[in-house]
Scaffold this active site. Sequence first.
Site, PDB file in Angstrom:
ATOM      1  N   HIS A  62       0.857  -1.191   0.000  1.00 18.59           N
ATOM      2  CA  HIS A  62       0.000   0.000   0.000  1.00 18.59           C
ATOM      3  C   HIS A  62       0.889   1.236   0.000  1.00 18.59           C
ATOM      4  O   HIS A  62       1.255   1.759   1.054  1.00 18.59           O
ATOM      5  CB  HIS A  62      -0.921  -0.048   1.233  1.00 18.59           C
ATOM      6  CG  HIS A  62      -1.947   1.047   1.288  1.00 18.59           C
ATOM      7  ND1 HIS A  62      -3.139   0.918   1.987  1.00 18.59           N
ATOM      8  CD2 HIS A  62      -1.983   2.293   0.731  1.00 18.59           C
ATOM      9  CE1 HIS A  62      -3.841   2.038   1.862  1.00 18.59           C
ATOM     10  NE2 HIS A  62      -3.150   2.891   1.117  1.00 18.59           N
ATOM     11  N   HIS A  79      -9.608   0.973  -1.272  1.00 21.52           N
ATOM     12  CA  HIS A  79      -9.565   1.647   0.023  1.00 21.52           C
ATOM     13  C   HIS A  79     -10.983   1.597   0.605  1.00 21.52           C
ATOM     14  O   HIS A  79     -11.941   1.995  -0.072  1.00 21.52           O
ATOM     15  CB  HIS A  79      -9.172   3.115  -0.132  1.00 21.52           C
ATOM     16  CG  HIS A  79      -7.709   3.343  -0.391  1.00 21.52           C
ATOM     17  ND1 HIS A  79      -7.035   2.756  -1.425  1.00 21.52           N
ATOM     18  CD2 HIS A  79      -6.801   4.122   0.271  1.00 21.52           C
ATOM     19  CE1 HIS A  79      -5.768   3.161  -1.398  1.00 21.52           C
ATOM     20  NE2 HIS A  79      -5.593   3.979  -0.383  1.00 21.52           N
ATOM     21  N   GLU A  98     -11.366   3.456   5.905  1.00 26.21           N
ATOM     22  CA  GLU A  98     -10.356   4.394   6.430  1.00 26.21           C
ATOM     23  C   GLU A  98     -11.130   5.492   7.170  1.00 26.21           C
ATOM     24  O   GLU A  98     -11.003   5.639   8.374  1.00 26.21           O
ATOM     25  CB  GLU A  98      -9.515   4.970   5.279  1.00 26.21           C
ATOM     26  CG  GLU A  98      -8.427   5.945   5.726  1.00 26.21           C
ATOM     27  CD  GLU A  98      -7.666   6.570   4.548  1.00 26.21           C
ATOM     28  OE1 GLU A  98      -8.192   6.559   3.415  1.00 26.21           O
ATOM     29  OE2 GLU A  98      -6.548   7.093   4.781  1.00 26.21           O
ATOM     30  N   ASP A 129       1.726   4.012   2.788  1.00 32.06           N
ATOM     31  CA  ASP A 129       0.671   4.821   2.164  1.00 32.06           C
ATOM     32  C   ASP A 129       1.243   5.964   1.321  1.00 32.06           C
ATOM     33  O   ASP A 129       1.386   5.830   0.116  1.00 32.06           O
ATOM     34  CB  ASP A 129      -0.310   5.330   3.236  1.00 32.06           C
ATOM     35  CG  ASP A 129      -1.705   5.628   2.680  1.00 32.06           C
ATOM     36  OD1 ASP A 129      -1.927   5.401   1.479  1.00 32.06           O
ATOM     37  OD2 ASP A 129      -2.570   6.105   3.448  1.00 32.06           O
ATOM     38  N   ASP A 130       1.531   7.095   1.973  1.00 30.37           N
ATOM     39  CA  ASP A 130       2.100   8.268   1.281  1.00 30.37           C
ATOM     40  C   ASP A 130       3.293   8.747   2.102  1.00 30.37           C
ATOM     41  O   ASP A 130       3.200   9.733   2.845  1.00 30.37           O
ATOM     42  CB  ASP A 130       1.033   9.366   1.177  1.00 30.37           C
ATOM     43  CG  ASP A 130      -0.175   8.894   0.398  1.00 30.37           C
ATOM     44  OD1 ASP A 130      -0.113   8.876  -0.841  1.00 30.37           O
ATOM     45  OD2 ASP A 130      -1.175   8.511   1.030  1.00 30.37           O
TER      46      ASP A 130
HETATM   47  N1  HPA Z   1      -6.744   7.309   1.149  1.00 31.54           N
HETATM   48  C1  HPA Z   1      -7.416   7.563   0.038  1.00 31.54           C
HETATM   49  N2  HPA Z   1      -6.844   8.004  -1.068  1.00 31.54           N
HETATM   50  C2  HPA Z   1      -5.529   8.200  -1.069  1.00 31.54           C
HETATM   51  C3  HPA Z   1      -4.785   7.955   0.047  1.00 31.54           C
HETATM   52  C4  HPA Z   1      -5.421   7.466   1.225  1.00 31.54           C
HETATM   53  O1  HPA Z   1      -4.829   7.210   2.290  1.00 31.54           O
HETATM   54  N3  HPA Z   1      -3.508   8.250  -0.282  1.00 31.54           N
HETATM   55  C5  HPA Z   1      -3.504   8.654  -1.571  1.00 31.54           C
HETATM   56  N4  HPA Z   1      -4.731   8.624  -2.053  1.00 31.54           N
HETATM   57 ZN    ZN Z   2      -3.777   4.721   0.443  1.00 28.69          ZN
END
Ligand code: HPA
Ligand code: ZN
Length: 358
Positions: free
Chosen positions: A41, A221, A224, A302-303
């Site tokens: 991810h 996703h 979250e 993630d990012d």
């Molecule tokens: N959630 C949803 N979209 C996204 C995310 C995330 O954590 N990171 C990059 N796009």
């Molecule tokens: Zn993500």
Amino acid sequence: LCYRRQRQMCIRDRYCCLTVEKVLMQTLKELAEILPKAELHIHIEGSLEPAMMLDLAKRNGVELPYADIDAINEAYKFNCLQDFLDLYYQGMSVLQTEQDFHDLTWAYLQRCKQQNVVHCEIFFDPQGHTERGIGFPTFMNGIGSALTRAENELGISSKLIMCFLRHLDEQSAFATLESALPYLDSITAVGLDSSELGHPPNLFSRVFARAAELGLKRVAHAGEEGPPEYVYEALDLLQVDRIDHGNRSLENDALVKRLVDQKTPLTVCPQSNLRLAVIDKMAEHPIRKMLALGLNACVNSDDPAYFGGYMNENFFALIDSTGLTRDEIFKLVINGFESSFLAETEKQTHLNNINAMR
Ligand code: HPA
Ligand code: ZN
């Protein structure tokens, strides 16, 4: 009694006891560092570090509202997913040429090498680029050449997951899938990301069904920020192989039972959860609870350029704050490989290497 651990002091005074605890944490961090890991991810556009963002802005003549790296870091204070997404889409506007996409991807893969991430399954957001007039050949060739180079020069394997932006409509997702047809050999799966609330998975049932017909695997996703119902929709309507995040599944016991019974992977992202206020404190992160319930969770970044670190920093944060154990570290790392889209023989090779380190 040791005042922190509430048990018999192991050595003579509390300072010694704390030292022992620190040493234990240190060895757990070393373990997390040296274990070979799979990352499932990671949004490649979310690995755009502030320094590279500024360099590419200059190279391409793109105006950014930041004077320097400090200003960028100052701006990265998010109250929710949408706060982050606004800056994420702005940030990716500096990515213009094939070379830019190559440089971005290569930088991430070098981090993988440093951190013993030996396999990665990378999300990319075509609509974040096509909407700005950047075509498929530009990002597919740029990302693709970096992945090939990493396989050859770094020994890192990879897969690509093409995400649909859920704040855009079904028609745009279908157009994206159509544009991807010439590249299907290099795409393993489709995903669903961006603003979750108000954009439930059911809106993308038909495009995911088409992706399945094309032989693509599916992830989304869900859970979250969105409710457990979105996780159900991802499972039932999108027929996903994995849930990305999935934290809010814990609110629904029947859903947890189903995820456990089906061994559905959850690609969990601790530092993302903290920075996007999915949790209030790292000490409250549910990763250990997930494992205790029998959920198939693994750790991901993630990012990483936006949330304070890559794979290992996510493990370090869990070790520092949640009391993650040695067995749990092994379990999370093993879950990562088992949940990957690697062939069974490749999975087994990695699992054998990990088990040899026990
Ligand atoms: N959630 C949803 N979209 C996204 C995310 C995330 O954590 N990171 C990059 N796009
Ligand atoms: Zn993500």
